[in-house]
Write an enzyme that holds these catalytic residues in place. Sequence first.
Site, PDB file in Angstrom:
ATOM      1  N   ASP A  31       0.824  -1.200   0.000  1.00  0.00           N
ATOM      2  CA  ASP A  31       0.000   0.000   0.000  1.00  0.00           C
ATOM      3  C   ASP A  31       0.864   1.259   0.000  1.00  0.00           C
ATOM      4  O   ASP A  31       1.888   1.325   0.695  1.00  0.00           O
ATOM      5  CB  ASP A  31      -0.889  -0.008   1.244  1.00  0.00           C
ATOM      6  CG  ASP A  31      -1.731   1.240   1.394  1.00  0.00           C
ATOM      7  OD1 ASP A  31      -2.662   1.411   0.592  1.00  0.00           O
ATOM      8  OD2 ASP A  31      -1.446   2.045   2.308  1.00  0.00           O
ATOM      9  N   GLU A  81       1.116  -0.684  -5.014  1.00  0.00           N
ATOM     10  CA  GLU A  81       0.188   0.393  -5.339  1.00  0.00           C
ATOM     11  C   GLU A  81       0.962   1.697  -5.479  1.00  0.00           C
ATOM     12  O   GLU A  81       1.555   2.186  -4.522  1.00  0.00           O
ATOM     13  CB  GLU A  81      -0.862   0.544  -4.245  1.00  0.00           C
ATOM     14  CG  GLU A  81      -1.858   1.665  -4.535  1.00  0.00           C
ATOM     15  CD  GLU A  81      -2.484   2.251  -3.281  1.00  0.00           C
ATOM     16  OE1 GLU A  81      -3.667   2.600  -3.321  1.00  0.00           O
ATOM     17  OE2 GLU A  81      -1.771   2.397  -2.264  1.00  0.00           O
TER      18      GLU A  81
END
Length: 607
Positions: free
Chosen positions: A246, A311
């Site tokens: 993330d 990401e």
Amino acid sequence: MFAKVGGMSAKDVCQLAGLFVMFIGVIIIIVVCWTAEYGRRDPEIPFWKQEVIYQVYPGSLYDYHPNGFGDLKGITSKVEYFKELGVGAIWLSPVYTSPMADYGYDIANFTDIDPLFGTMKEFEELLETCHVEGLKVIMDFVPNHSSDEHDWFIRSVKKENPYTDYYIWSDPVGFNASGDPLPPNNWLSVFRGSAWTWSDERKQFYYHQFLEKQPDLNFRCPDVQEEMLGVLKFWLDKGVDGFRVDALKHLFEVEDIHQDEPVAEDSGIDDKMDYGYLNHTLTVNQPETFGVLRQWRELLDHYPDKLLMVEVYEGQEIDMLMKYYGNETSPLADFPFNFFMIEKLQNRTELSGHSLKAVVDLWLDNMPSGKWPNWVLGNHDNRRIGSRLGEDMVDAFNMMALLLPGTAITYYGEETGMEDTWISWEDTKDPQGCRYGPKFYSEYSRDPERTPMQWANTTLAGFTSANHSWLPINENYKTVNVEAQKKVKFSHLKVYQSLTHLRKAEVFLSGSLAFPVVTKNIFSFVRVEHGDAKYLIVINTSEEEVIVNLHRDASFDLPETGVVVLRSVTDTSEETYPGSKVSLKNVKMVGGEGLVFSLIVAPAGGH
């Protein structure tokens, strides 16, 4: 009017001929499906090149322990559904211990399960069940920050060693007229406002690129790097099959924090507290990020067949984005997420055959040699495909994502055409929306794409047996639900299942790609194996019915006809019924339709 032939009229003969053609088409589809199901795969090929990855937002999949919020037991209870769907891996958004200020992305313990989702034993049961059924399990890894309730942060506030420098702290640069301390720079939070919060106890500011309850970890501290390697190893030893990292680009900031970031030119943003007001030259994509990513790659390479996907939202900076792949001598992520179908196609006015071709080319033309592409239609941070581009485009985009070369990543509910749900200010949970207040929350809230999975036409869509759900259920659940779409012959769900089955054919794993026809309204591609075009996918991006002559506009020769393998559920015509043989000079398509043709058996007279 019709002459007799052997006791039958010419009309009867024509009808029999039509039935024969339909029969041959069905036989072709059966052969195609048999080949897909029983075709052998090289066991040396990584799982993530062969399988569809299905993103589960745990709080919204299924509520097993009925309290209105989804849980691990709920996910385990749906393993059979994942198998029926044809996906090969599930990716779980965070299920770690968390105060839920950002619904799991504020982690208070990286190696435990939050009671809201269940227990470690229930996680282990999910993992074992998936593995027994042949499914892989991918975890979210959130290294940039922790919760302010994490033991590390509590001890860092107290300056207890070795935690003193686990986070990014700064003395004030001065005080204003009211005596309030001033932060060291103008850096902003992604969630709006200053990225610095004052700690009365420590008498310093701490840095947070997201909420003030999500303090950034200091990756310039070697102990932090070791801690996070330990987190990865903990879950790898449990048996997880990979990670989605993330917010990776935020991992490092410049070492000298007493510098301001410049105002972003031509952003059109006047709000000085909005993240987009600044050009983030000092707080993202710092060189040290790639060094830490390399450490994680090396760790995963000690375990067989593990996935590392990252990401990174990078807008126009395609060269920077591609750096996250690494290179042949220093590989990094297996792939950074390809968000271009989200970022470049925000609404129907941006959609055309040319724009689809541009989006596909943008990734494939810039991807480093030897690397693997991926395709993402939506996720927990962005509007659903049916709401952005129209419900009529759902099947066509699933055809694209699953049949282009690369890994398809499906967000839960995309297989049934779930849409965003309108949510009132009073029901809003997302902190990003809440920070903008009742006037602007709907522009920023991510709640609409996170609402509970619609399983059935029953109370609360079959998501829970409680008397409430954590977010409202979309009003369209009575028709858009799994149970209803299983019962009918043609549905978004049935199309999706057929696509996951079809893509097992070797041509979709290793075949090449070509684009025969691209016009204002039409986007098409073929998958080619050993020099022969095997499948043709055609998409009508307009909202109107069109008749397409694929020969007139084609950039290379196509067969005279193709056999319809799949079509969008919006098309109900007899001419394109699956199994039908269709002249590629006269293809009638309804608005937003996708068609998949088999070109495997070329009829006499074909090119």
